[in-house]
Write a protein that holds these residues in place. Structure first.
Motif, PDB file in Angstrom:
ATOM      1  N   TRP A  47       0.837  -1.206   0.000  1.00 38.33           N
ATOM      2  CA  TRP A  47       0.000   0.000   0.000  1.00 38.33           C
ATOM      3  C   TRP A  47       0.873   1.259   0.000  1.00 38.33           C
ATOM      4  CZ3 TRP A  47      -4.499   2.067  -0.915  1.00 38.33           C
ATOM      5  CH2 TRP A  47      -4.850   3.281  -0.334  1.00 38.33           C
ATOM      6  N   ILE A  48       1.905   1.273   0.831  1.00 39.88           N
ATOM      7  CA  ILE A  48       2.773   2.444   0.912  1.00 39.88           C
ATOM      8  C   ILE A  48       3.450   2.717  -0.428  1.00 39.88           C
ATOM      9  CG2 ILE A  48       4.895   3.326   1.962  1.00 39.88           C
ATOM     10  CD1 ILE A  48       2.506   3.523   3.795  1.00 39.88           C
ATOM     11  N   THR A  49       3.796   1.666  -1.155  1.00 42.48           N
ATOM     12  CA  THR A  49       4.474   1.835  -2.434  1.00 42.48           C
ATOM     13  C   THR A  49       3.556   2.436  -3.490  1.00 42.48           C
ATOM     14  OG1 THR A  49       5.748  -0.137  -1.844  1.00 42.48           O
ATOM     15  CG2 THR A  49       6.027   0.691  -4.058  1.00 42.48           C
ATOM     16  N   CYS A  50       2.256   2.442  -3.241  1.00 37.04           N
ATOM     17  CA  CYS A  50       1.297   3.051  -4.165  1.00 37.04           C
ATOM     18  C   CYS A  50       1.154   4.549  -3.952  1.00 37.04           C
ATOM     19  CB  CYS A  50      -0.094   2.411  -4.009  1.00 37.04           C
ATOM     20  SG  CYS A  50      -0.199   0.674  -4.449  1.00 37.04           S
ATOM     21  N   ILE A  51       1.948   5.137  -3.052  1.00 33.87           N
ATOM     22  CA  ILE A  51       1.725   6.531  -2.695  1.00 33.87           C
ATOM     23  C   ILE A  51       1.907   7.469  -3.874  1.00 33.87           C
ATOM     24  CG2 ILE A  51       2.216   6.282  -0.243  1.00 33.87           C
ATOM     25  CD1 ILE A  51       5.070   7.030  -0.741  1.00 33.87           C
ATOM     26  N   GLY A  52       2.697   7.068  -4.882  1.00 32.46           N
ATOM     27  CA  GLY A  52       2.843   7.919  -6.057  1.00 32.46           C
ATOM     28  C   GLY A  52       1.517   8.161  -6.756  1.00 32.46           C
ATOM     29  N   VAL A  53       0.637   7.167  -6.730  1.00 31.31           N
ATOM     30  CA  VAL A  53      -0.688   7.316  -7.327  1.00 31.31           C
ATOM     31  C   VAL A  53      -1.459   8.428  -6.615  1.00 31.31           C
ATOM     32  CG1 VAL A  53      -2.925   6.192  -7.648  1.00 31.31           C
ATOM     33  CG2 VAL A  53      -0.809   4.939  -8.119  1.00 31.31           C
ATOM     34  N   PHE A  54      -1.390   8.446  -5.295  1.00 34.71           N
ATOM     35  CA  PHE A  54      -2.139   9.437  -4.525  1.00 34.71           C
ATOM     36  C   PHE A  54      -1.483  10.810  -4.593  1.00 34.71           C
ATOM     37  CE2 PHE A  54      -3.460   5.387  -2.862  1.00 34.71           C
ATOM     38  CZ  PHE A  54      -4.818   5.550  -2.713  1.00 34.71           C
ATOM     39  N   GLN A  55      -0.149  10.846  -4.684  1.00 31.89           N
ATOM     40  CA  GLN A  55       0.544  12.119  -4.859  1.00 31.89           C
ATOM     41  C   GLN A  55       0.028  12.817  -6.121  1.00 31.89           C
ATOM     42  OE1 GLN A  55       3.099  13.357  -2.909  1.00 31.89           O
ATOM     43  NE2 GLN A  55       3.744  15.084  -4.170  1.00 31.89           N
ATOM     44  N   ALA A  56      -0.098  12.064  -7.205  1.00 31.86           N
ATOM     45  CA  ALA A  56      -0.575  12.639  -8.457  1.00 31.86           C
ATOM     46  C   ALA A  56      -2.071  12.947  -8.405  1.00 31.86           C
ATOM     47  CB  ALA A  56      -0.272  11.683  -9.612  1.00 31.86           C
ATOM     48  N   TYR A  57      -2.867  12.042  -7.817  1.00 35.66           N
ATOM     49  CA  TYR A  57      -4.323  12.223  -7.801  1.00 35.66           C
ATOM     50  C   TYR A  57      -4.727  13.412  -6.931  1.00 35.66           C
ATOM     51  CZ  TYR A  57      -9.290  11.111  -7.462  1.00 35.66           C
ATOM     52  OH  TYR A  57     -10.663  11.174  -7.517  1.00 35.66           O
ATOM     53  N   TYR A  58      -4.188  13.489  -5.735  1.00 32.74           N
ATOM     54  CA  TYR A  58      -4.549  14.588  -4.847  1.00 32.74           C
ATOM     55  C   TYR A  58      -4.149  15.937  -5.448  1.00 32.74           C
ATOM     56  CZ  TYR A  58      -5.429  11.156  -1.124  1.00 32.74           C
ATOM     57  OH  TYR A  58      -5.929  10.123  -0.369  1.00 32.74           O
ATOM     58  N   SER A  59      -3.018  15.950  -6.164  1.00 32.37           N
ATOM     59  CA  SER A  59      -2.538  17.212  -6.741  1.00 32.37           C
ATOM     60  C   SER A  59      -3.469  17.746  -7.819  1.00 32.37           C
ATOM     61  CB  SER A  59      -1.132  17.022  -7.327  1.00 32.37           C
ATOM     62  OG  SER A  59      -0.210  16.688  -6.312  1.00 32.37           O
ATOM     63  N   THR A  60      -4.297  16.886  -8.389  1.00 29.78           N
ATOM     64  CA  THR A  60      -5.201  17.311  -9.459  1.00 29.78           C
ATOM     65  C   THR A  60      -6.671  17.212  -9.065  1.00 29.78           C
ATOM     66  OG1 THR A  60      -5.101  15.066 -10.395  1.00 29.78           O
ATOM     67  CG2 THR A  60      -3.566  16.697 -11.280  1.00 29.78           C
ATOM     68  N   HIS A  61      -6.961  16.795  -7.836  1.00 26.60           N
ATOM     69  CA  HIS A  61      -8.364  16.654  -7.410  1.00 26.60           C
ATOM     70  C   HIS A  61      -8.574  17.357  -6.060  1.00 26.60           C
ATOM     71  CE1 HIS A  61      -8.095  13.591 -10.541  1.00 26.60           C
ATOM     72  NE2 HIS A  61      -9.417  13.649 -10.623  1.00 26.60           N
ATOM     73  N   GLN A  62      -8.692  16.600  -4.973  1.00 27.56           N
ATOM     74  CA  GLN A  62      -9.057  17.206  -3.691  1.00 27.56           C
ATOM     75  C   GLN A  62      -8.109  18.313  -3.242  1.00 27.56           C
ATOM     76  OE1 GLN A  62      -8.800  13.841  -4.229  1.00 27.56           O
ATOM     77  NE2 GLN A  62      -9.985  12.669  -2.719  1.00 27.56           N
ATOM     78  N   LEU A  63      -6.818  18.178  -3.535  1.00 29.08           N
ATOM     79  CA  LEU A  63      -5.823  19.120  -3.006  1.00 29.08           C
ATOM     80  C   LEU A  63      -5.129  19.900  -4.113  1.00 29.08           C
ATOM     81  CD1 LEU A  63      -4.228  16.741  -0.331  1.00 29.08           C
ATOM     82  CD2 LEU A  63      -6.187  18.275  -0.076  1.00 29.08           C
ATOM     83  N   GLN A  64      -5.849  20.191  -5.176  1.00 21.83           N
ATOM     84  CA  GLN A  64      -5.233  20.871  -6.323  1.00 21.83           C
ATOM     85  C   GLN A  64      -4.791  22.300  -6.001  1.00 21.83           C
ATOM     86  OE1 GLN A  64      -8.032  21.547  -9.555  1.00 21.83           O
ATOM     87  NE2 GLN A  64      -9.754  21.248  -8.155  1.00 21.83           N
ATOM     88  N   ASP A  65      -5.328  22.881  -4.926  1.00 17.60           N
ATOM     89  CA  ASP A  65      -4.934  24.234  -4.550  1.00 17.60           C
ATOM     90  C   ASP A  65      -3.718  24.260  -3.629  1.00 17.60           C
ATOM     91  OD1 ASP A  65      -7.066  25.292  -5.998  1.00 17.60           O
ATOM     92  OD2 ASP A  65      -8.448  25.131  -4.297  1.00 17.60           O
ATOM     93  N   TYR A  66      -3.178  23.091  -3.281  1.00 15.20           N
ATOM     94  CA  TYR A  66      -2.017  23.015  -2.399  1.00 15.20           C
ATOM     95  C   TYR A  66      -0.743  22.823  -3.218  1.00 15.20           C
ATOM     96  CZ  TYR A  66      -5.170  22.512   1.612  1.00 15.20           C
ATOM     97  OH  TYR A  66      -6.122  22.718   2.563  1.00 15.20           O
ATOM     98  N   SER A  67       0.391  23.252  -2.664  1.00 10.90           N
ATOM     99  CA  SER A  67       1.679  23.081  -3.332  1.00 10.90           C
ATOM    100  C   SER A  67       2.108  21.620  -3.326  1.00 10.90           C
ATOM    101  CB  SER A  67       2.750  23.929  -2.642  1.00 10.90           C
ATOM    102  OG  SER A  67       3.014  23.424  -1.339  1.00 10.90           O
ATOM    103  N   ALA A  68       3.066  21.300  -4.198  1.00 10.67           N
ATOM    104  CA  ALA A  68       3.578  19.923  -4.256  1.00 10.67           C
ATOM    105  C   ALA A  68       4.202  19.525  -2.925  1.00 10.67           C
ATOM    106  CB  ALA A  68       4.594  19.790  -5.382  1.00 10.67           C
ATOM    107  N   SER A  69       4.868  20.470  -2.272  1.00  9.76           N
ATOM    108  CA  SER A  69       5.491  20.171  -0.985  1.00  9.76           C
ATOM    109  C   SER A  69       4.438  19.872   0.075  1.00  9.76           C
ATOM    110  CB  SER A  69       6.364  21.350  -0.543  1.00  9.76           C
ATOM    111  OG  SER A  69       7.006  21.069   0.680  1.00  9.76           O
TER     112      SER A  69
END
Length: 436
Positions: A47-69
């Motif tokens: 599950w932890i190794t899938c975090i790249g999927v959520f990094q990309a998804y959150y950046s374009t959906h729920q958390l698109q207004d937040y910085s990458a950091s």
């Protein structure tokens, strides 16, 4: 230090009263524990190794207004709390065995995922995914890997390699299916489907995972609160040097897992094409988690770890940095998955090698991961800041991120060489030392 495990292993022959203990390396219960450990790693590190999927998804959906950091703190804290859970649960494992830890871990991990399914804000996602679920993965990881380590000695590398393959297969399926489910059934039902799948696998783990009974001489001392943070074990030079080596290596090793997809999206790749990089990386990592274990049993576990970690550094320098375009990313993902797979399978194996008493393996594992945990907490936010700092680089806006990854891992390789020398009892002898 290297002779202590041999002495403990010979106790069964020296004392007829210990002859009733199950055999090392060949017991059916031990191989059943491998099955349970495989399931544990599937739902924790997989599950932890899938975090790249959520990094990309959150950046374009729920958390698109937040910085990458800022977004990077979610997967970073999630990985940190998995590792912090190792010292917290390691001492409990030595006292209670795996069953209680698996029950606690299942409740936290599955419950956290179900909570994340209903989360909509940054705080809600952080609390459910990065705190509750992550603590559950820590308990599950400790129970699965430590239980298997007690059943094996000569074939410990193979056994833990097979166990760690569960994390790679979990990552392959997760990175391939989760984005598809996001599009077809939405985020909430995707998280619920994952939670149900993990619950079923944890039922299998509870039914198959056991710890090998230890000689009376290996009975751990009474449990104290200090066992939750077993820093005193770091007074042993081999343990301390190994822990420091792991700190630097883990500071860089997760960065490609998080940022390869984001880099591809910024480079113009479509969502599916970018996500396929993570699928490729996870697929080749399956082989990369079994092969080092087999080679480690044959040629030495420190030697094998040094070779594979050095190979991973070369890949970052010679492909990820040198070829920052689509073809280069594909080649890098395929080879890096194979080379970096050793970070899951070999670290518990090395800890078991420097541990003089399998009855305290949980404590020793906890001591090493106590040092590792801060590295994964700071790695992704630092990576996000470096990614932002490189935006003015015309050729590769992620170049400083990649340099940081390579330097951190290279320091880890040097640390593994020093840890091998410390384990041999000669800290000044850094060159080849035989089968170690």
């Amino acid at each position: 230090m290297r002779e202590r495990e041999d002495q403990l292993a010979s106790m069964q022959d020296a004392d007829p009263g210990l002859a009733v203990l199950p055999p090392l390396d060949t017991s059916p219960r031990g191989w059943l524990a491998v099955v349970g450990g495989f399931a544990c790693l599937f739902v924790s590190f997989g599950w932890i190794t899938c975090i790249g999927v959520f990094q990309a998804y959150y950046s374009t959906h729920q958390l698109q207004d937040y910085s990458a950091s800022a977004v990077g703190w979610i997967p970073s804290a999630e990985t940190f709390l998995l590792f912090l859970g190792v010292p917290l649960f390691g001492g409990l494992f030595d006292r209670l065995g795996p069953t209680w830890l698996l029950a606690i871990g299942t409740a936290l991990h599955v419950g956290g995922l179900l909570g994340a399914a209903n989360a909509t804000t940054y705080a809600q996602l952080f609390a459910t995914q990065s705190v509750v679920s992550a603590m559950g993965t820590g308990a599950i990881f400790v129970a699965g890997t430590t239980a298997v380590g007690t059943w094996f000695r000569a074939r410990r590398g193979l056994a833990l390699g097979l166990v760690s393959a569960g994390s790679a297969i979990g990552a392959v399926l997760g990175t391939a299916l989760i984005p598809v489910l996001f599009d077809s059934i939405g985020f909430p039902w995707t998280m619920r489907a994952v939670a149900l799948t993990y619950f079923v696998l944890m039922v299998v783990a509870l039914a198959t995972t056991s710890r090998r009974p230890q000689p009376s001489a290996s009975t751990p001392p009474p449990f104290r609160l200090s066992s939750l943070l077993p820093a005193s074990l770091l007074r042993s030079r081999p343990v301390l040097v190994l822990a420091v080596a792991c700190f630097f290596y883990f500071l860089g090793v997760f960065i490609p897992y998080n940022y390869l997809v984001v880099e591809a999206l910024d480079g113009g790749d479509g969502d599916q094409s970018a996500n396929n990089l993570l699928v490729i990386l996870s697929a080749t990592s399956t082989v990369g988690r079994i092969v080092p274990g087999v080679l480690g049993d044959r040629y030495g576990r420190f030697n094998t770890t040094i070779g594979f970690t050095l190979f991973s550094v070369v890949l970052v320098l010679c492909i990820w940095i040198a070829a920052p375009w689509r073809a280069g990313r594909i080649v890098f993902a395929a080879l890096y998955g194979f080379g970096s797979g050793t970070f899951v399978s070999m670290v518990p194996t090395l800890v078991a090698q420097v541990c003089p008493d399998m009855g305290q393996l949980g404590l020793y594992l906890g001591a090493v991961y106590l040092v590792i945990a801060p590295s994964v907490l700071i790695a992704q936010p630092v990576g996000g800041a470096l990614a932002s700092a490189g935006q003015n680089q015309a050729r590769d806006s992620y170049v400083w991120l990649k340099v940081f990854c390579a330097v951190s891992m290279a320091l880890g390789v040097i640390g593994f060489v020093a840890a091998r020398a410390a384990y041999q009892g000669n800290p000044g002898k850094l060159w080849w030392g035989g089968k170690v």
